[in-house]
Design an enzyme around this catalytic site. Structure first.
Site, mmCIF file in Angstrom:
data_model
loop_
_atom_site.group_PDB
_atom_site.id
_atom_site.type_symbol
_atom_site.label_atom_id
_atom_site.label_comp_id
_atom_site.label_asym_id
_atom_site.label_seq_id
_atom_site.Cartn_x
_atom_site.Cartn_y
_atom_site.Cartn_z
ATOM 1 N N ASP A 1 29.516 37.075 28.376
ATOM 2 C CA ASP A 1 30.470 37.963 29.933
ATOM 3 C C ASP A 1 30.058 39.001 30.660
ATOM 4 O O ASP A 1 28.510 39.474 30.390
ATOM 5 C CB ASP A 1 31.257 38.645 28.544
ATOM 6 N N CYS B 1 35.394 37.085 36.867
ATOM 7 C CA CYS B 1 33.772 36.716 36.657
ATOM 8 C C CYS B 1 34.213 35.278 36.286
ATOM 9 O O CYS B 1 33.510 34.562 37.435
ATOM 10 C CB CYS B 1 33.095 37.465 35.956
ATOM 11 N N ARG B 2 34.401 35.182 34.758
ATOM 12 C CA ARG B 2 33.452 33.619 34.353
ATOM 13 C C ARG B 2 35.226 33.193 34.661
ATOM 14 O O ARG B 2 34.473 31.455 34.947
ATOM 15 C CB ARG B 2 33.874 33.356 32.589
ATOM 16 N N SER B 3 36.427 33.305 35.048
ATOM 17 C CA SER B 3 37.061 31.454 34.875
ATOM 18 C C SER B 3 37.334 31.785 35.817
ATOM 19 O O SER B 3 37.369 30.526 36.372
ATOM 20 C CB SER B 3 38.435 32.620 33.568
ATOM 21 N N ASN C 1 40.073 37.109 34.069
ATOM 22 C CA ASN C 1 39.852 37.012 34.865
ATOM 23 C C ASN C 1 39.587 37.225 36.898
ATOM 24 O O ASN C 1 40.064 36.963 37.601
ATOM 25 C CB ASN C 1 41.943 35.941 35.029
ATOM 26 N N CYS D 1 39.071 33.089 31.097
ATOM 27 C CA CYS D 1 38.187 34.111 30.348
ATOM 28 C C CYS D 1 38.831 35.589 30.082
ATOM 29 O O CYS D 1 39.886 35.437 29.616
ATOM 30 C CB CYS D 1 36.546 34.866 31.064
HETATM 31 P P1 4NP Z 1 35.329 38.221 32.447
HETATM 32 O O1 4NP Z 1 34.589 39.564 32.954
HETATM 33 O O2 4NP Z 1 36.208 37.964 31.511
HETATM 34 O O3 4NP Z 1 34.649 37.217 33.114
HETATM 35 O O4 4NP Z 1 36.843 38.066 33.807
HETATM 36 C C1 4NP Z 1 35.401 40.725 32.692
HETATM 37 C C2 4NP Z 1 35.687 41.746 33.651
HETATM 38 C C3 4NP Z 1 36.692 42.293 33.400
HETATM 39 C C4 4NP Z 1 36.442 43.084 31.995
HETATM 40 C C5 4NP Z 1 35.574 42.856 31.311
HETATM 41 C C6 4NP Z 1 35.232 41.122 31.183
HETATM 42 N N1 4NP Z 1 37.504 44.567 32.058
HETATM 43 O O5 4NP Z 1 36.783 45.288 30.644
HETATM 44 O O6 4NP Z 1 37.531 45.204 32.702
#
Ligand code: 4NP
Length: 162
Positions: free
Chosen positions: A129, A16-18, A14, A11
């Site tokens: 996201d 939340c989703r992945s 790294n 994602c």
């Molecule tokens: P992820 O979510 O891609 O599912 O881990 C996010 C985590 C952090 C951020 C964006 C999306 N960020 O902008 O810090």
């Protein structure tokens, strides 16, 4: 012994989703007695959270479903394309960033796919996201991951994916 099948969830951050994908997949593989046949990891296209744990909201949502969220954030690399068999992009933006990296890899082995292509019970094309969202968004992530991971395992068991 056959080599384990290596799966990488990717994602943006790294956190939340992945990592949720990695841990949901490991949880389902364990339930199927298939843990020894796979190696599962996750990474982010961005380096904002390198070394950090999964987001506390993702940890809480996973815990409520009996899925512990382990791991530390890292950034995806060109070499990952030579080392993994499957790379699952959570959304189209991740997919586009990964395509650029894949082109830089000499002899890529990984099949790059949009994770939701495996979902059977959901029509969404991307895992959205949840970072700026509410608890329901984290639940949706887990719903999509459980669906696609379960379907991937069934396809793998049927021999379709080898
Ligand atoms: P992820 O979510 O891609 O599912 O881990 C996010 C985590 C952090 C951020 C964006 C999306 N960020 O902008 O810090």
């Amino acid at each position: 012994m056959t080599q384990p099948t290596r799966l990488l969830f990717v994602c943006l951050g790294n956190i939340c989703r992945s990592p949720a994908g990695e841990n949901v997949m490991n949880h389902l593989l364990q339930r199927e007695g298939l843990s020894g046949r796979f190696e599962v990891d996750s990474a982010g296209t961005a380096g904002y959270h390198i070394g950090g744990p999964p987001d506390s909201r993702m940890i809480a949502a996973g815990r409520a479903r009996g899925v512990p969220m382990k791991g530390r954030a890292r950034q995806v690399t060109v070499d990952d394309f030579a080392e993994f068999d499957w790379i699952f992009a959570m959304d189209r933006s991740n997919y586009r960033d990964l395509e650029v990296l894949k082109r830089k890899c000499n002899g890529p082995r990984a099949k790059l796919v949009l994770f939701c292509d495996f979902c059977e019970a959901h029509s969404q094309k991307e895992v959205p996201d949840p970072y700026c969202g509410g608890p329901e968004d984290f639940e949706e992530v887990l719903d999509l991951l459980e669906d696609g991971c379960g379907a991937f395992i069934r396809k793998w068991k049927s021999g379709e994916l080898k």
